[in-house]
Design an enzyme around this catalytic site. Structure first.
Site, PDB file in Angstrom:
ATOM      1  N   ARG A   1       0.859  -1.180   0.000  1.00  0.00           N
ATOM      2  CA  ARG A   1       0.000   0.000   0.000  1.00  0.00           C
ATOM      3  C   ARG A   1       0.898   1.235   0.000  1.00  0.00           C
ATOM      4  NH1 ARG A   1      -1.866  -3.605   3.913  1.00  0.00           N
ATOM      5  NH2 ARG A   1      -3.968  -4.430   3.569  1.00  0.00           N
TER       6      ARG A   1
ATOM      7  N   LYS B   1      -2.036  -3.206   7.931  1.00  0.00           N
ATOM      8  CA  LYS B   1      -3.260  -2.925   8.679  1.00  0.00           C
ATOM      9  C   LYS B   1      -3.362  -3.829   9.904  1.00  0.00           C
ATOM     10  CE  LYS B   1      -6.329  -1.054   5.097  1.00  0.00           C
ATOM     11  NZ  LYS B   1      -7.631  -1.232   4.408  1.00  0.00           N
TER      12      LYS B   1
ATOM     13  N   TYR C   1      -9.641 -11.786  -6.144  1.00  0.00           N
ATOM     14  CA  TYR C   1      -8.780 -11.702  -7.318  1.00  0.00           C
ATOM     15  C   TYR C   1      -8.997 -12.872  -8.272  1.00  0.00           C
ATOM     16  CZ  TYR C   1      -6.485  -7.861  -5.002  1.00  0.00           C
ATOM     17  OH  TYR C   1      -6.245  -6.652  -4.401  1.00  0.00           O
TER      18      TYR C   1
END
Length: 309
Positions: A165, A187, A290
């Site tokens: 990220r 996270k 995905y």
């Protein structure tokens, strides 16, 4: 707790503070998720305050009915709040009441009759391999200052080459580059190991070679024009420039490079569990989206190319 200082009594205010500490220490929520939970629950308590005509107390919560929760959800829906936001608000409310039950304060069955709003599945928008490579390589053509061009190429290379990220890429320090594997904290405070492949290492080394600022081992690796910590907004603005230059869709964002990393790995036969670890997903179900992206792309190619499609 935002917006609750004048709507709950002292006892509940103390419980709210303990709940927040529990979210951080036990559930290890990300700061933005914690902020959203606090805001959502604050709105619910303000709504109950309006219903009760004053301060919300433990008695107010004990008398809570499913109809009260539905009324709150309906009021939020009337403000055109999305289903995703409503589902998060319901999750925050359930979390607080579950905390009260664990602490032996009170229990309620009001939430048992409440269904979570349905959230339409939105598939990640991945770039093609060619688009992803061009996004990174074209960066130098949009920037006159070589070190900033090298910096932006390094950041985008990390997003596509390692699946980081933006926040994770910008949190890296020179000390993190001591091996061929990056130790990344994502996270929820989850730590994962990500291979630092040769093209990404070369992009970072090119930036370090001409960066005009001294970089201490424990300080952020990527710097702004004046030497401060690089802002994610500047990376987003750079990719917006690239969208215009390359004619890419609005979905082409820095985060789309992370999606592309996962989609292209899966398309080349990558193991779903391994991709989960590389992305830092807590649940495999998050990574499984995905598989739908890859199937959709396969079908799209089929329909474009097959003579009988």
């Amino acid at each position: 707790m935002p917006n609750t200082a004048f709507t709950v009594d002292a006892f509940l205010n103390d419980q709210l503070a303990r709940w927040q500490r529990d979210l951080v220490a036990v559930r290890r929520l990300a700061p933005k998720t914690l902020e959203a939970y606090q805001r959502d629950l604050g709105q619910f308590l303000d709504f109950l305050s309006g219903h009760a005509g004053g301060e919300v107390t433990l008695t107010t919560l004990r008398e809570l009915r499913a109809a009260d929760i539905r009324a709150f959800m309906a009021s939020r829906r009337g403000e055109e709040v999305s289903s995703r936001s409503l589902a998060r608000a319901l999750s925050a409310m359930k979390s607080f009441f579950a905390f009260l039950e664990r602490e032996g304060v009170m229990a309620t069955e009001a939430f048992n009759a409440i269904r979570t709003p349905k959230i339409g599945r939105s598939l990640p928008k991945a770039l093609t391999v060619i688009e992803a490579k061009r996004t990174i390589s074209t960066t130098a053509e949009l920037e006159e200052r070589p070190w900033i061009a090298a910096r932006d190429m390094a950041v985008l290379s990390l997003c596509y080459g390692t699946g980081l990220r933006i926040s994770e890429a910008l949190a890296l320090t020179p000390a993190d580059l001591d091996s061929d594997t990056l130790r990344v904290t994502g996270k929820g405070g989850r730590t994962r190991m990500v291979p630092l492949i040769a093209p990404v290492r070369r992009a970072i080394d090119a930036y370090l070679e001409i960066c005009p600022f001294g970089l201490d081992p424990g300080e952020p690796l990527f710097r702004g024009a004046k030497g401060g910590v690089l802002s994610p907004r500047l990376v987003q603005m750079r990719v917006a420039q690239l969208r215009g230059a390359l004619g890419l869709p609005p979905s082409a964002t820095p985060h789309a490079l992370r999606h592309s990393f996962a989609t292209h790995l899966l398309g080349k036969g990558g193991d779903l569990r391994a991709i989960q670890e590389l992305l830092g997903h807590a649940s495999l179900s998050t990574t499984q989206i995905y598989t739908a992206v890859d199937t959709d792309r396969l079908l799209e190619s089929y329909h474009k190319a097959h003579p009988r499609a």
